[in-house]
Scaffold this motif. Structure first.
Motif, PDB file in Angstrom:
ATOM      1  N   VAL A  99      -9.084  -6.935   1.134  1.00 22.94           N
ATOM      2  CA  VAL A  99      -8.894  -5.633   1.778  1.00 22.94           C
ATOM      3  C   VAL A  99      -8.134  -5.769   3.098  1.00 22.94           C
ATOM      4  CG1 VAL A  99     -10.898  -4.526   0.722  1.00 22.94           C
ATOM      5  CG2 VAL A  99     -11.178  -5.740   2.905  1.00 22.94           C
ATOM      6  N   LYS A 127      -4.032   2.879   8.743  1.00 20.81           N
ATOM      7  CA  LYS A 127      -3.059   2.204   7.879  1.00 20.81           C
ATOM      8  C   LYS A 127      -3.717   1.683   6.610  1.00 20.81           C
ATOM      9  CE  LYS A 127       0.877   0.191   8.590  1.00 20.81           C
ATOM     10  NZ  LYS A 127       1.995  -0.647   9.059  1.00 20.81           N
ATOM     11  N   PHE A 128      -5.032   1.509   6.646  1.00 20.71           N
ATOM     12  CA  PHE A 128      -5.732   0.930   5.492  1.00 20.71           C
ATOM     13  C   PHE A 128      -6.925   1.815   5.147  1.00 20.71           C
ATOM     14  CE2 PHE A 128      -3.397  -2.364   7.686  1.00 20.71           C
ATOM     15  CZ  PHE A 128      -2.671  -2.937   6.650  1.00 20.71           C
ATOM     16  N   SER A 185       0.846  -1.200   0.000  1.00 16.26           N
ATOM     17  CA  SER A 185       0.000   0.000   0.000  1.00 16.26           C
ATOM     18  C   SER A 185       0.882   1.251   0.000  1.00 16.26           C
ATOM     19  CB  SER A 185      -0.913  -0.009   1.219  1.00 16.26           C
ATOM     20  OG  SER A 185      -0.228   0.493   2.349  1.00 16.26           O
ATOM     21  N   GLN A 207       2.358   1.946   3.411  1.00 14.00           N
ATOM     22  CA  GLN A 207       3.444   1.046   3.799  1.00 14.00           C
ATOM     23  C   GLN A 207       4.727   1.370   3.039  1.00 14.00           C
ATOM     24  OE1 GLN A 207       1.212  -2.468   2.867  1.00 14.00           O
ATOM     25  NE2 GLN A 207       0.848  -2.956   5.026  1.00 14.00           N
ATOM     26  N   ASP A 241      -9.903  -1.333  11.721  1.00 11.75           N
ATOM     27  CA  ASP A 241      -9.213  -1.527  10.447  1.00 11.75           C
ATOM     28  C   ASP A 241      -9.768  -2.822   9.819  1.00 11.75           C
ATOM     29  OD1 ASP A 241      -7.516  -3.789  11.584  1.00 11.75           O
ATOM     30  OD2 ASP A 241      -6.540  -3.417   9.664  1.00 11.75           O
TER      31      ASP A 241
END
Ligand code: PLP
Length: 497
Positions: free
Chosen positions: A313, A425-426, A169, A172, A393
């Protein structure tokens, strides 16, 4: 009491804990395990009086007896004193009639920090003065990020991370490329995660590489199969229990349940270790995403990796071989290394194995299993946010419906859901779930989530966008070994290292 480790695949192996941490895994490709784990019971009354680091010291002392009390204290101090944004390290939050154990308060906002902040410290005390170690990691995102943060600027050690080009991602990637240390190296490869992983494994056994790096330098892994990463994770199960006592939800001795979003089976295996050490756990609930190898295994005892691979996901759980499951098979087969070796041979030749009815039944005594596909994950993020104003998340959310099913069967036993990453983070999946769309720009999507939810953004995830980006080459998979040799010579030519 026997405190030598052995291999899951060969009972003639005996190794002390410092060597096991430096080596990572056994020469027979088995994993290091401590026989008769339940002989090492911990006194619940006295451990519950400790703070997080005090609990960790008791557990580490039991399971890593080659480290002195002073060394362990130093390691814990260096790992946890400054890098987490809360003194509790893993705070427990009540949501409706369940609790969330937040494991994402470390430097990279994912649960891997708990293990990867401590592993380098343990390794430092395990190395002889003349020894040098280069850590190799193939990553689909979280491991590489957390490993870079843990190993950066450590003496006698270097780290080299490989990730699939275009395969992690944007957050990241930004985290990895802004982690600057005097011993950190990152390259992306023209290939997928499996190519990176396969080639890292080949490098470990490459005699030519060994010759070129010299006999004082060894290669090791920061993967979750290292006992130095697994054992630190036992601590937060005890901490969760303590926090339930402190908030008067349970009394000492009461049983509780845990639901754990699972990929490589490291996180939940640490829960099983906690149970063997005496923590009153009734059930450990495994939650998978659409890659549900383990959920199928629970039906018929067949572990079959020959199946479609889904990119979901919750990418940190996109795994078809849960490496640490091998350790559970070892314990549940009555510590029968020959039996485990046969299963693992079957897996590598046929892509599958079948366990006996007995072994499956013993596993089911301690574990349940279920899964959530992407649709269920997004529904869960949305439901929990709208009903309870708690933002999960996608990995944590993979556990939600699985957990609810267990709660229907057993509404009395307190339930804790482990949360493995910050929702920030996502952001695309989280934004899709609660806002119905996401922006092309990660920064904008992050702002949109914040403006709606007012959930605090972890500092490290805002800081990364202002930091300088390190150069990182894109290389062919077959150039990985020469990249490692070059980085070994650069990192360790410096006297400081
Ligand atoms: C690594 C990871 C997992 C899976 O944990 P395992 O120990 O591999 O089972 C789940 N969620 C997140 C966010 C992770 O980074």
């Amino acid at each position: 009491m026997e405190t030598q480790y052995t291999s899951t695949r060969n009972s003639n192996v005996h190794i002390n804990t410092k060597e096991a941490i430096v080596k990572g895994f056994s020469d027979d490709n088995g994993l290091f395990v401590l026989p008769h784990l339940s002989d090492h019971k911990i006194n619940l009354g006295s451990i519950m009086k400790q703070d997080y680091q005090g609990m960790a010291a008791i557990i580490l002392q039991k399971l890593l007896p080659d480290f002195s009390a002073t060394e362990i204290k130093q390691c814990l101090h260096d790992a946890y004193d400054h890098s987490f944004d809360t003194k509790k390290i893993t705070p427990l939050v009540q949501v409706d009639n369940f609790h969330v154990l937040e494991l994402f308060h470390g430097p990279t906002s994912a649960f891997k920090d708990v293990g990867l902040q401590l592993l380098p410290q343990l390794m430092k005390h395990a190395l002889k003065p003349e020894q040098r170690v280069m850590i190799l990691a193939a990553t689909s995102g979280d491991t590489g990020t957390a490993a870079l943060a843990g190993f950066k600027n450590t003496k006698q050690m270097g780290i080299t991370v490989f990730y699939p080009h275009g395969g992690v991602s944007p957050i990241q990637q930004q985290q990895m490329l802004t982690t600057k240390g005097n011993n950190t190296n990152v390259a992306s490869i023209k290939g997928n995660f499996d190519d990176a992983q396969t080639n890292v494994k080949k490098i470990f056994n490459n005699q030519n590489v060994k010759k070129q790096i010299g006999k004082h330098v060894s290669l090791s892994s920061a993967n979750s199969i290292n006992i130095g990463r697994l054992i630190p994770q036992i601590v937060y199960y005890f901490s969760a229990y303590q926090q339930l006592i402190q908030s008067h939800q349970i009394q000492i001795g009461d049983q509780i349940n845990f639901t754990v979003p699972t990929g490589n089976f490291g996180d939940i295996l640490a829960g099983y270790y906690a149970k063997k050490l005496g923590l009153p756990i009734k059930k450990l609930v495994i939650a998978c995403n659409a890659n549900n190898v383990l959920a199928d295994f629970f039906h018929d005892g067949v572990y079959n990796r020959n199946r479609k691979f889904y990119k979901t996901v919750a990418p940190s759980m996109d795994i078809q071989v849960s490496s640490n499951f091998e350790r559970l098979l070892y314990y549940k087969s009555g510590e029968n290394a020959e039996y485990v070796k046969q299963l693992m041979d079957d897996l590598s030749t046929n892509g599958q194995y079948r366990v006996s009815k007995d072994v499956l039944n013993r596993i089911k005594q301690d574990f349940s299993c279920g899964f959530s596909d992407d649709r269920a994950i997004e529904d869960s993020i949305k439901t929990v946010y709208q009903k309870y104003h708690y933002l999960m998340d996608p990995h944590t959310a993979a556990g939600y419906q699985v957990m609810r099913k267990i709660q229907k069967q057993d509404s009395k036993t307190p339930m804790i859901l482990l949360s493995t990453a910050s929702p920030y983070k996502f952001v695309s999946a989280v934004s899709d779930a609660i806002l119905g769309h996401h922006d092309q720009s990660v920064i904008q999507t992050t702002k949109n989530i914040y403006n709606t939810t007012k959930v605090k953004i972890p500092n490290n995830l805002t800081d990364i966008w202002d930091l300088p980006i390190a150069k990182s080459p894109v290389i062919e998979p077959n150039a990985m070994s020469s990249f490692v040799v070059q980085k070994v010579s650069e990192v360790f030519s410096n006297d400081q290292n």
